[in-house]
Design a protein around this motif. Structure first.
Motif, PDB file in Angstrom:
ATOM      1  N   LEU A 187     -44.045 -15.081  28.696  1.00  0.00           N
ATOM      2  CA  LEU A 187     -43.248 -13.846  28.773  1.00  0.00           C
ATOM      3  C   LEU A 187     -43.601 -12.855  27.664  1.00  0.00           C
ATOM      4  O   LEU A 187     -42.983 -11.797  27.557  1.00  0.00           O
ATOM      5  CB  LEU A 187     -41.747 -14.194  28.691  1.00  0.00           C
ATOM      6  CG  LEU A 187     -41.179 -15.044  29.834  1.00  0.00           C
ATOM      7  CD1 LEU A 187     -39.745 -15.461  29.541  1.00  0.00           C
ATOM      8  CD2 LEU A 187     -41.234 -14.289  31.162  1.00  0.00           C
ATOM      9  N   GLY A 188     -44.541 -13.232  26.810  1.00  0.00           N
ATOM     10  CA  GLY A 188     -44.953 -12.323  25.724  1.00  0.00           C
ATOM     11  C   GLY A 188     -43.889 -12.214  24.632  1.00  0.00           C
ATOM     12  O   GLY A 188     -43.707 -11.146  24.035  1.00  0.00           O
ATOM     13  N   LEU A 189     -43.166 -13.313  24.361  1.00  0.00           N
ATOM     14  CA  LEU A 189     -42.112 -13.293  23.345  1.00  0.00           C
ATOM     15  C   LEU A 189     -42.526 -14.119  22.128  1.00  0.00           C
ATOM     16  O   LEU A 189     -43.402 -14.969  22.230  1.00  0.00           O
ATOM     17  CB  LEU A 189     -40.814 -13.866  23.928  1.00  0.00           C
ATOM     18  CG  LEU A 189     -40.298 -13.204  25.199  1.00  0.00           C
ATOM     19  CD1 LEU A 189     -39.094 -13.951  25.745  1.00  0.00           C
ATOM     20  CD2 LEU A 189     -39.931 -11.740  24.937  1.00  0.00           C
ATOM     21  N   TYR A 190     -41.853 -13.882  21.026  1.00  0.00           N
ATOM     22  CA  TYR A 190     -42.133 -14.632  19.794  1.00  0.00           C
ATOM     23  C   TYR A 190     -41.143 -15.787  19.677  1.00  0.00           C
ATOM     24  O   TYR A 190     -39.942 -15.554  19.478  1.00  0.00           O
ATOM     25  CB  TYR A 190     -41.985 -13.734  18.563  1.00  0.00           C
ATOM     26  CG  TYR A 190     -43.056 -12.677  18.470  1.00  0.00           C
ATOM     27  CD1 TYR A 190     -44.230 -12.922  17.759  1.00  0.00           C
ATOM     28  CD2 TYR A 190     -42.897 -11.455  19.103  1.00  0.00           C
ATOM     29  CE1 TYR A 190     -45.219 -11.953  17.684  1.00  0.00           C
ATOM     30  CE2 TYR A 190     -43.885 -10.477  19.032  1.00  0.00           C
ATOM     31  CZ  TYR A 190     -45.029 -10.732  18.322  1.00  0.00           C
ATOM     32  OH  TYR A 190     -46.010  -9.786  18.249  1.00  0.00           O
ATOM     33  N   SER A 191     -41.647 -17.004  19.784  1.00  0.00           N
ATOM     34  CA  SER A 191     -40.781 -18.165  19.618  1.00  0.00           C
ATOM     35  C   SER A 191     -40.600 -18.432  18.123  1.00  0.00           C
ATOM     36  O   SER A 191     -41.569 -18.661  17.410  1.00  0.00           O
ATOM     37  CB  SER A 191     -41.451 -19.378  20.292  1.00  0.00           C
ATOM     38  OG  SER A 191     -40.802 -20.545  19.886  1.00  0.00           O
ATOM     39  N   ILE A 192     -39.364 -18.380  17.661  1.00  0.00           N
ATOM     40  CA  ILE A 192     -39.115 -18.545  16.216  1.00  0.00           C
ATOM     41  C   ILE A 192     -38.484 -19.912  15.955  1.00  0.00           C
ATOM     42  O   ILE A 192     -37.428 -20.225  16.523  1.00  0.00           O
ATOM     43  CB  ILE A 192     -38.142 -17.451  15.705  1.00  0.00           C
ATOM     44  CG1 ILE A 192     -38.691 -16.062  16.033  1.00  0.00           C
ATOM     45  CG2 ILE A 192     -37.876 -17.603  14.216  1.00  0.00           C
ATOM     46  CD1 ILE A 192     -37.717 -14.937  15.731  1.00  0.00           C
ATOM     47  N   PRO A 193     -39.091 -20.732  15.095  1.00  0.00           N
ATOM     48  CA  PRO A 193     -38.429 -21.996  14.719  1.00  0.00           C
ATOM     49  C   PRO A 193     -37.197 -21.650  13.867  1.00  0.00           C
ATOM     50  O   PRO A 193     -37.317 -20.991  12.843  1.00  0.00           O
ATOM     51  CB  PRO A 193     -39.480 -22.719  13.864  1.00  0.00           C
ATOM     52  CG  PRO A 193     -40.742 -21.934  14.029  1.00  0.00           C
ATOM     53  CD  PRO A 193     -40.372 -20.552  14.413  1.00  0.00           C
ATOM     54  N   THR A 194     -36.024 -22.061  14.320  1.00  0.00           N
ATOM     55  CA  THR A 194     -34.795 -21.696  13.604  1.00  0.00           C
ATOM     56  C   THR A 194     -34.674 -22.498  12.312  1.00  0.00           C
ATOM     57  O   THR A 194     -34.794 -23.725  12.336  1.00  0.00           O
ATOM     58  CB  THR A 194     -33.553 -22.002  14.472  1.00  0.00           C
ATOM     59  OG1 THR A 194     -33.828 -21.626  15.806  1.00  0.00           O
ATOM     60  CG2 THR A 194     -32.314 -21.296  13.955  1.00  0.00           C
ATOM     61  N   ALA A 195     -34.431 -21.802  11.220  1.00  0.00           N
ATOM     62  CA  ALA A 195     -34.216 -22.505   9.947  1.00  0.00           C
ATOM     63  C   ALA A 195     -32.871 -23.226  10.000  1.00  0.00           C
ATOM     64  O   ALA A 195     -31.943 -22.769  10.670  1.00  0.00           O
ATOM     65  CB  ALA A 195     -34.239 -21.507   8.804  1.00  0.00           C
ATOM     66  N   ARG A 196     -32.784 -24.360   9.307  1.00  0.00           N
ATOM     67  CA  ARG A 196     -31.528 -25.111   9.284  1.00  0.00           C
ATOM     68  C   ARG A 196     -31.150 -25.468   7.852  1.00  0.00           C
ATOM     69  O   ARG A 196     -32.019 -25.830   7.045  1.00  0.00           O
ATOM     70  CB  ARG A 196     -31.670 -26.444  10.050  1.00  0.00           C
ATOM     71  CG  ARG A 196     -31.927 -26.340  11.527  1.00  0.00           C
ATOM     72  CD  ARG A 196     -30.772 -25.752  12.290  1.00  0.00           C
ATOM     73  NE  ARG A 196     -29.606 -26.614  12.416  1.00  0.00           N
ATOM     74  CZ  ARG A 196     -29.355 -27.389  13.464  1.00  0.00           C
ATOM     75  NH1 ARG A 196     -30.201 -27.450  14.471  1.00  0.00           N
ATOM     76  NH2 ARG A 196     -28.256 -28.112  13.525  1.00  0.00           N
ATOM     77  N   ALA A 197     -29.862 -25.388   7.567  1.00  0.00           N
ATOM     78  CA  ALA A 197     -29.372 -25.887   6.277  1.00  0.00           C
ATOM     79  C   ALA A 197     -29.189 -27.396   6.431  1.00  0.00           C
ATOM     80  O   ALA A 197     -28.081 -27.937   6.301  1.00  0.00           O
ATOM     81  CB  ALA A 197     -28.064 -25.208   5.910  1.00  0.00           C
ATOM     82  N   VAL A 198     -30.270 -28.074   6.739  1.00  0.00           N
ATOM     83  CA  VAL A 198     -30.270 -29.532   6.948  1.00  0.00           C
ATOM     84  C   VAL A 198     -31.533 -30.078   6.282  1.00  0.00           C
ATOM     85  O   VAL A 198     -32.626 -29.553   6.515  1.00  0.00           O
ATOM     86  CB  VAL A 198     -30.286 -29.877   8.462  1.00  0.00           C
ATOM     87  CG1 VAL A 198     -30.456 -31.368   8.673  1.00  0.00           C
ATOM     88  CG2 VAL A 198     -29.025 -29.382   9.159  1.00  0.00           C
ATOM     89  N   LEU A 199     -31.367 -31.127   5.479  1.00  0.00           N
ATOM     90  CA  LEU A 199     -32.538 -31.730   4.827  1.00  0.00           C
ATOM     91  C   LEU A 199     -33.202 -32.713   5.793  1.00  0.00           C
ATOM     92  O   LEU A 199     -32.547 -33.645   6.275  1.00  0.00           O
ATOM     93  CB  LEU A 199     -32.114 -32.475   3.560  1.00  0.00           C
ATOM     94  CG  LEU A 199     -31.521 -31.622   2.436  1.00  0.00           C
ATOM     95  CD1 LEU A 199     -31.017 -32.514   1.306  1.00  0.00           C
ATOM     96  CD2 LEU A 199     -32.551 -30.627   1.916  1.00  0.00           C
ATOM     97  N   PRO A 200     -34.496 -32.547   6.077  1.00  0.00           N
ATOM     98  CA  PRO A 200     -35.156 -33.441   7.040  1.00  0.00           C
ATOM     99  C   PRO A 200     -35.271 -34.869   6.516  1.00  0.00           C
ATOM    100  O   PRO A 200     -35.337 -35.817   7.278  1.00  0.00           O
ATOM    101  CB  PRO A 200     -36.541 -32.809   7.215  1.00  0.00           C
ATOM    102  CG  PRO A 200     -36.752 -31.964   6.006  1.00  0.00           C
ATOM    103  CD  PRO A 200     -35.406 -31.529   5.531  1.00  0.00           C
ATOM    104  N   SER A 201     -35.305 -35.015   5.181  1.00  0.00           N
ATOM    105  CA  SER A 201     -35.398 -36.355   4.574  1.00  0.00           C
ATOM    106  C   SER A 201     -34.758 -36.275   3.179  1.00  0.00           C
ATOM    107  O   SER A 201     -34.382 -35.187   2.729  1.00  0.00           O
ATOM    108  CB  SER A 201     -36.865 -36.781   4.477  1.00  0.00           C
ATOM    109  OG  SER A 201     -37.606 -35.736   3.882  1.00  0.00           O
ATOM    110  N   ASP A 202     -34.675 -37.417   2.485  1.00  0.00           N
ATOM    111  CA  ASP A 202     -33.954 -37.452   1.200  1.00  0.00           C
ATOM    112  C   ASP A 202     -34.516 -36.411   0.217  1.00  0.00           C
ATOM    113  O   ASP A 202     -35.731 -36.335   0.024  1.00  0.00           O
ATOM    114  CB  ASP A 202     -34.087 -38.831   0.540  1.00  0.00           C
ATOM    115  CG  ASP A 202     -33.424 -39.932   1.367  1.00  0.00           C
ATOM    116  OD1 ASP A 202     -32.941 -39.618   2.475  1.00  0.00           O
ATOM    117  OD2 ASP A 202     -33.400 -41.084   0.909  1.00  0.00           O
ATOM    118  N   ALA A 203     -33.656 -35.655  -0.401  1.00  0.00           N
ATOM    119  CA  ALA A 203     -34.073 -34.652  -1.401  1.00  0.00           C
ATOM    120  C   ALA A 203     -32.821 -34.121  -2.081  1.00  0.00           C
ATOM    121  O   ALA A 203     -31.701 -34.341  -1.599  1.00  0.00           O
ATOM    122  CB  ALA A 203     -34.816 -33.508  -0.725  1.00  0.00           C
ATOM    123  N   LEU A 204     -32.985 -33.420  -3.171  1.00  0.00           N
ATOM    124  CA  LEU A 204     -31.887 -32.750  -3.878  1.00  0.00           C
ATOM    125  C   LEU A 204     -30.725 -33.712  -4.183  1.00  0.00           C
ATOM    126  O   LEU A 204     -29.551 -33.337  -4.082  1.00  0.00           O
ATOM    127  CB  LEU A 204     -31.356 -31.553  -3.065  1.00  0.00           C
ATOM    128  CG  LEU A 204     -32.352 -30.433  -2.732  1.00  0.00           C
ATOM    129  CD1 LEU A 204     -31.688 -29.389  -1.828  1.00  0.00           C
ATOM    130  CD2 LEU A 204     -32.845 -29.746  -4.001  1.00  0.00           C
TER     131      LEU A 204
END
Ligand SMILES: Cc1cc2nc3c(=O)[nH]c(=O)nc-3n(C[C@H](O)[C@H](O)[C@H](O)COP(=O)(O)OP(=O)(O)OC[C@H]3O[C@@H](n4cnc5c(N)ncnc54)[C@H](O)[C@@H]3O)c2cc1C
Ligand code: SF4
Length: 558
Positions: A187-204
């Motif tokens: 469709l000629g659109l820009y697929s944007i990966p949505t940012a998440r306030a979720v840690l993918p693995s242990d950190a912080l």
């Protein structure tokens, strides 16, 4: 005496506690809700599937909601009777405990709605006191401290960033995301990966996501979600400078004409106590912050604290838009694609912002964001989604049973959420109802609701675009619901920032115009909300204000 007293421990209050306690200031946080931690957020659907258990019972604490009837008259109904719940998460960390954590920054044009798009009849649009450039370093700070995961892709409305990439890699991605990407390409659109306030693995110093599939409306059992408690308050406590009192409902702020002097609160046992500090920060979420100010009358502020010009509670806004869905049926798909649909746990994390601004009849129009996801995994919720047929007739009995069975094992719903500006108007505001009191005898907030037609026009435009995408992905039974009903969880305004007391409550640093040591740092300050959910902006602004407060302490102004 404390250096700083913060009322409300959610996204607006926690960055202040974090920064000030780390700078050695003595901080007191008062929170009306309970002190839940990760171990309390088990995934028992009957116990915790509805977030009502994290909000006060409406019989004890309610709101009065005013809407217009078909004759144009305003009708006020107690939420105890209607069940329309305007509470969000009431607990240490606030509603950020229950958020889905879809994080979007506001864009430069969001800060300049009036000067970019011009006046809209019936809407109180203004430009912000600050621009994107001033907030950008704080968006960046939130990425690193609260923890935002994602992947930056270039698109026409990508906001300028000081860091090239997110500090955390994207969360585990569901393979259906690639179907979405292919449909966008066609469709000629820009697929944007949505940012998440979720840690993918242990950190912080927190655990990574367990990919439980139960995220939005549920508390996080691992601490991966960037809620205010896990990400900020726990660290504030570690400094030894921060005290958090839960079950502490603040009902009045005293002043001596120049400064706030004392706050009064009821503790768990219903005892009235008070606390003093050099500086006070109000962050009780938009509706309750206005309510507390309006209930804090004094000889200098006869109509409520900071309200000598009738500005408190005005221009309440929500996130406009709505949602939609389409069904992906197993019978329409080859076996390998059916198996993809059966996979649980991973996030979809895709958005469209191709129409963040668009043109209509030669005029620039502010558009918005569309987030795409699977329908929530909650089985009761999924079953409830089947009780109407495609013509919206109610179905029951064996037909409903068959339909639910089919929905659960032979199809999966792909859904979208539309976010666009809820234009501020004179008829959307918070007041108090002196005749309706809560369990402590304090007048409750009265919320008048009204939305501008423009919001629905823009939302419907965006929903149509989203429907086209679902069609391209092969979904059937596509429908959307864009309405003027506000989402109570995405609320802002009521104490705008502006250049003087006659048109606003706060100055550019979110300090009250009328008092020298009172700040408001939840979403109340926002004069317009942007076309994204608010939380990243609330966090970022609160970090910005923390810097301003620290400078005043440093300069010995306080
Ligand atoms: C189900 C759900 C999903 C969401 N999903 C997203 C999302 O994906 N993305 C996004 O950006 N946002 C999302 N949000 C919105 C997000 O949670 C809010 O924008 C954010 O938490 C608001 O921050 P706040 O500080 O204004 O209020 P809160 O975080 O709610 O904090 C306010 C706190 O003040 C306390 N309080 C109120 N009155 C008093 C008083 N008188 N005395 C003492 N304490 C008081 C409350 O109990 C509460 O804990 C979601 C919210 C919900 C409920
Ligand atoms: S563990 Fe992951 S999926 Fe579960 S609530 Fe926390 S962030 Fe959401």
């Amino acid at each position: 005496m404390y250096d700083v007293c913060i009322i409300g421990s959610g996204a607006g209050g926690a960055p202040i506690a974090y920064e000030l306690s780390r700078a050695g200031k003595r901080v007191l946080v008062l929170e009306k809700g309970r002190y839940y931690t990760e171990k309390d957020f088990f995934k028992d659907e009957l116990a915790v599937s509805r977030r009502d258990i994290y909000t006060p019972p409406l019989d004890e604490e309610q709101h009065v909601i005013e809407t217009q009837n078909s004759d144009g008259e305003w009708e006020a109904v107690e939420s105890r009777k209607s069940g329309w719940n305007f509470w969000n998460g009431s607990m240490v960390g606030g509603s950020s405990n229950l958020m889905s954590g879809y994080f979007h920054r506001m864009k430069p044009n969001d800060f300049k709605l009036l000067s970019t798009y011009g006046k809209i009849e019936g809407a109180n649009i203004v430009d912000w006191m600050i621009d994107y450039k001033e907030l950008e370093p704080y968006y960046d700070k939130v990425e690193k401290i609260v923890g935002v995961s994602g992947r930056v892709v270039k698109h026409p409305f990508l906001e300028p960033r000081s860091s090239a990439e997110y500090p955390f890699k994207p969360t585990w991605e569901h393979p259906i995301s690639s179907w979405f990407d292919t449909a966008c390409q066609k469709l000629g659109l820009y697929s944007i990966p949505t940012a998440r306030a979720v840690l993918p693995s242990d950190a912080l110093e927190r655990k990574g996501c367990s990919y439980s599939n139960f995220c939005g409306s549920y508390g996080c059992a691992t601490g991966a979600k960037g809620n205010a408690r896990s990400a900020l308050l726990n660290k504030a406590l570690k400094t030894g400078n921060c005290t958090i009192l839960s079950d502490s409902f603040v009902y009045k702020i005293d002043n001596d004409g120049k400064k706030a002097t004392k706050i009064h609160y009821y503790n768990k046992n219903g005892r009235s106590l008070h606390a003093e500090a050099k500086l006070f920060v109000l962050a009780a979420q938009a509706v309750e912050s206005s309510r507390l100010l309006l209930n804090s009358k004094s000889s200098r502020f006869k109509n409520g604290l900071l309200n000598n010009y009738g500005q408190v509670g005005k221009n309440l806004i929500f996130s406009a838009g709505g949602s939609g869905e389409g069904r992906l049926r197993f019978e329409d798909l080859p076996k390998e694609k059916q198996n993809v649909l059966l996979l649980r746990g991973a996030f979809v994390n895709r958005s469209l912002q191709d129409w963040y601004e668009f043109e209509q009849e030669g005029k620039k129009i502010k558009g918005g964001t569309i987030d795409f996801l699977f329908e929530h995994a909650n089985p009761t919720n999924r079953a409830m989604g089947e009780v109407y047929d495609k013509d919206l007739n109610l179905i029951w009995g064996e037909r409903l049973q068959q339909r639910i069975k089919y929905a659960f094992i032979r199809s999966r719903k792909f859904v979208f959420e539309v976010f666009n500006d809820w234009l501020p108007t004179d008829d959307c505001f918070v007041g108090v109802d002196e005749n309706v009191k809560d369990k402590w005898g304090v007048p409750v907030a009265k919320i008048r609701l009204n939305s501008h037609n423009h919001d629905i026009e823009v939302g419907s435009f965006l929903a149509q675009k989203a429907e086209t995408l679902l069609k391209e992905m092969g979904a059937v039974e596509i429908r959307s619901n864009i309405s003027s009903a506000p989402p109570p969880n995405l609320v802002a305004g009521g104490c705008r920032f502006g250049n003087n007391e006659e048109n606003s409550v706060l100055d550019r640093n979110c300090k009250a115009h009328a008092l020298d040591n009172l700040y408001v740092t939840d979403a109340s300050f926002m004069p317009t909300g942007g076309s994204v959910p608010y939380t990243w902006t609330i966090y970022a602004n609160s970090f910005r204000v923390a810097d301003k407060i620290l400078k005043r302490f440093h300069d010995k102004e306080l």
